[in-house]
Motif scaffolding. Structure first.
Motif, PDB file in Angstrom:
ATOM      1  N   GLY A  98       0.789  -1.228   0.000  1.00 23.50           N
ATOM      2  CA  GLY A  98       0.000   0.000   0.000  1.00 23.50           C
ATOM      3  C   GLY A  98       0.817   1.271   0.000  1.00 23.50           C
ATOM      4  O   GLY A  98       0.260   2.362   0.188  1.00 23.50           O
ATOM      5  N   GLU A 101      -0.218   4.466  -2.111  1.00 26.86           N
ATOM      6  CA  GLU A 101      -1.345   5.239  -1.605  1.00 26.86           C
ATOM      7  C   GLU A 101      -0.893   6.207  -0.519  1.00 26.86           C
ATOM      8  O   GLU A 101      -1.306   7.376  -0.501  1.00 26.86           O
ATOM      9  CB  GLU A 101      -2.414   4.290  -1.072  1.00 26.86           C
ATOM     10  CG  GLU A 101      -2.966   3.340  -2.133  1.00 26.86           C
ATOM     11  CD  GLU A 101      -3.916   2.313  -1.550  1.00 26.86           C
ATOM     12  OE1 GLU A 101      -4.737   2.697  -0.701  1.00 26.86           O
ATOM     13  OE2 GLU A 101      -3.835   1.132  -1.928  1.00 26.86           O
ATOM     14  N   ARG A 102      -0.051   5.740   0.385  1.00 26.15           N
ATOM     15  CA  ARG A 102       0.440   6.602   1.465  1.00 26.15           C
ATOM     16  C   ARG A 102       1.331   7.717   0.926  1.00 26.15           C
ATOM     17  O   ARG A 102       1.210   8.876   1.355  1.00 26.15           O
ATOM     18  CB  ARG A 102       1.237   5.769   2.481  1.00 26.15           C
ATOM     19  CG  ARG A 102       0.421   4.686   3.182  1.00 26.15           C
ATOM     20  CD  ARG A 102       1.199   4.082   4.339  1.00 26.15           C
ATOM     21  NE  ARG A 102       2.463   3.482   3.929  1.00 26.15           N
ATOM     22  CZ  ARG A 102       2.594   2.225   3.504  1.00 26.15           C
ATOM     23  NH1 ARG A 102       1.517   1.449   3.391  1.00 26.15           N
ATOM     24  NH2 ARG A 102       3.775   1.734   3.169  1.00 26.15           N
ATOM     25  N   GLU A 104       1.504   8.981  -2.216  1.00 25.42           N
ATOM     26  CA  GLU A 104       0.740   9.948  -3.009  1.00 25.42           C
ATOM     27  C   GLU A 104      -0.029  10.905  -2.101  1.00 25.42           C
ATOM     28  O   GLU A 104      -0.084  12.122  -2.367  1.00 25.42           O
ATOM     29  CB  GLU A 104      -0.220   9.214  -3.948  1.00 25.42           C
ATOM     30  CG  GLU A 104       0.476   8.503  -5.096  1.00 25.42           C
ATOM     31  CD  GLU A 104      -0.440   7.586  -5.884  1.00 25.42           C
ATOM     32  OE1 GLU A 104       0.008   7.019  -6.893  1.00 25.42           O
ATOM     33  OE2 GLU A 104      -1.619   7.429  -5.487  1.00 25.42           O
ATOM     34  N   GLU A 105      -0.596  10.374  -1.039  1.00 24.95           N
ATOM     35  CA  GLU A 105      -1.324  11.226  -0.093  1.00 24.95           C
ATOM     36  C   GLU A 105      -0.379  12.213   0.598  1.00 24.95           C
ATOM     37  O   GLU A 105      -0.710  13.397   0.761  1.00 24.95           O
ATOM     38  CB  GLU A 105      -2.031  10.352   0.941  1.00 24.95           C
ATOM     39  CG  GLU A 105      -2.874  11.143   1.942  1.00 24.95           C
ATOM     40  CD  GLU A 105      -3.599  10.242   2.933  1.00 24.95           C
ATOM     41  OE1 GLU A 105      -4.263  10.778   3.837  1.00 24.95           O
ATOM     42  OE2 GLU A 105      -3.502   9.003   2.807  1.00 24.95           O
ATOM     43  N   GLY A 125       1.838   3.466  -8.293  1.00 26.05           N
ATOM     44  CA  GLY A 125       0.380   3.485  -8.303  1.00 26.05           C
ATOM     45  C   GLY A 125      -0.172   3.427  -9.712  1.00 26.05           C
ATOM     46  O   GLY A 125      -1.180   2.755  -9.974  1.00 26.05           O
ATOM     47  N   ARG A 129      -2.799   0.660 -11.057  1.00 23.33           N
ATOM     48  CA  ARG A 129      -4.121   1.085 -11.522  1.00 23.33           C
ATOM     49  C   ARG A 129      -4.327   0.796 -13.009  1.00 23.33           C
ATOM     50  O   ARG A 129      -5.434   0.449 -13.444  1.00 23.33           O
ATOM     51  CB  ARG A 129      -4.326   2.563 -11.201  1.00 23.33           C
ATOM     52  CG  ARG A 129      -4.485   2.833  -9.703  1.00 23.33           C
ATOM     53  CD  ARG A 129      -4.797   4.286  -9.417  1.00 23.33           C
ATOM     54  NE  ARG A 129      -3.661   5.164  -9.638  1.00 23.33           N
ATOM     55  CZ  ARG A 129      -2.844   5.609  -8.679  1.00 23.33           C
ATOM     56  NH1 ARG A 129      -3.012   5.227  -7.433  1.00 23.33           N
ATOM     57  NH2 ARG A 129      -1.840   6.436  -8.963  1.00 23.33           N
TER      58      ARG A 129
END
Length: 264
Positions: A98, A101-102, A104-105, A125, A129
């Motif tokens: 993951g 996701e972390r 990019e945030e 990512g 995707r």
């Protein structure tokens, strides 16, 4: 006589779209492949890069580069880019399940705190995707890394429900040497893969390994959709800018008709 009249500057909202790239300092590929992929884009655009130190592709160096990406995001947000792409796939995947996701945030928050509303994507990512959006449940992978790092990439993809049916890795640890790999050799590497159960091919699971000239020949030879770290990143840059795909030069990832390749 001195003219002291103050003039009001003119600003335009219709200028070129600014594309920001965070790249490893030793990377010589993303700043050539991404512009090449987007060369036919009708919307005027410019590229702006910030570099994070990386020479040897090992766990310690990759972790340091991920930490350095915060500085890069601040620098690019100073330029008020319209999209920010973090272009180092394995550095993110090596940070654990993951991680994209972390990260990019986190980079999005850094840009926002600096007054920049640019969406943030990452090559890690983008690859995940793109595979999911093209409905490629089973992929074969070509990577340049030492075997242990390629196993990290394989495990990361499997963590998102993407089965890796077979993989080839080249064992290159020096990132500058990765950038010197001959893309023509990729056809020979693909020949070593068992494609009998694959829905698609990740031809370059690395933003530094050149691959663009090999995409069309591999798609033609295998009849399978071919994506790479670079084409997936370009796809997400276009999506973030709400712009159409730019044609088939980048293979399945940049095709309006991703089903044009017939899977085996």
């Amino acid at each position: 006589m001195i003219n002291n009249h103050l003039r009001t500057p003119a600003f335009s909202d219709d200028g070129p779209r600014r594309i920001g790239l965070i790249v490893p300092s030793s990377n010589t590929t993303m700043e050539t492949e991404i512009p090449s992929l987007l060369a036919d884009l009708r919307q005027e655009h410019t590229f702006h890069a910030s570099r994070a130190r990386l020479h040897t592709v090992d766990a310690e160096s990759l972790a340091a580069m991920v930490a350095d990406s915060d500085r890069c995001a601040r620098e690019l947000s100073d330029a008020r880019v319209d999209v920010l792409a973090y272009a180092c796939l394995v550095a993110v995947m090596a940070s654990g399940p993951g991680a994209h996701e972390r990260i990019e945030e986190r980079l999005t928050k850094i840009a926002r705190d600096n007054g920049c509303d640019a969406p943030v994507v990452s090559s890690a990512g983008a690859l995940v995707r793109t595979v999911q959006e093209l409905k490629l449940r089973r992929v074969a992978v070509v990577a340049p890394y030492v075997p242990a790092l390629t196993e990290v990439v394989v495990a990361y993809l499997r963590g998102y429900g993407i089965e890796v049916t077979d993989w080839v890795t080249l064992g290159v640890a020096d990132n500058c040497d990765v950038g010197r790999l001959d893309p023509a050799s990729l056809l020979g590497h693909v020949d070593q893969l068992d494609l009998s159960n694959a829905d698609g091919i990740v031809l370059s699971a690395c933003v530094q390994m050149p691959s663009l000239p090999a995409i069309a020949p591999v798609e033609s030879r295998t009849g399978l959709p071919v994506i790479t770290a670079a084409t997936s990143t370009a796809r997400e840059i276009l999506t973030a800018l709400d712009l159409p795909m730019v044609g088939t030069a980048g293979g399945a990832a940049l095709s309006d008709d991703a089903s044009r390749c017939v899977s085996k």
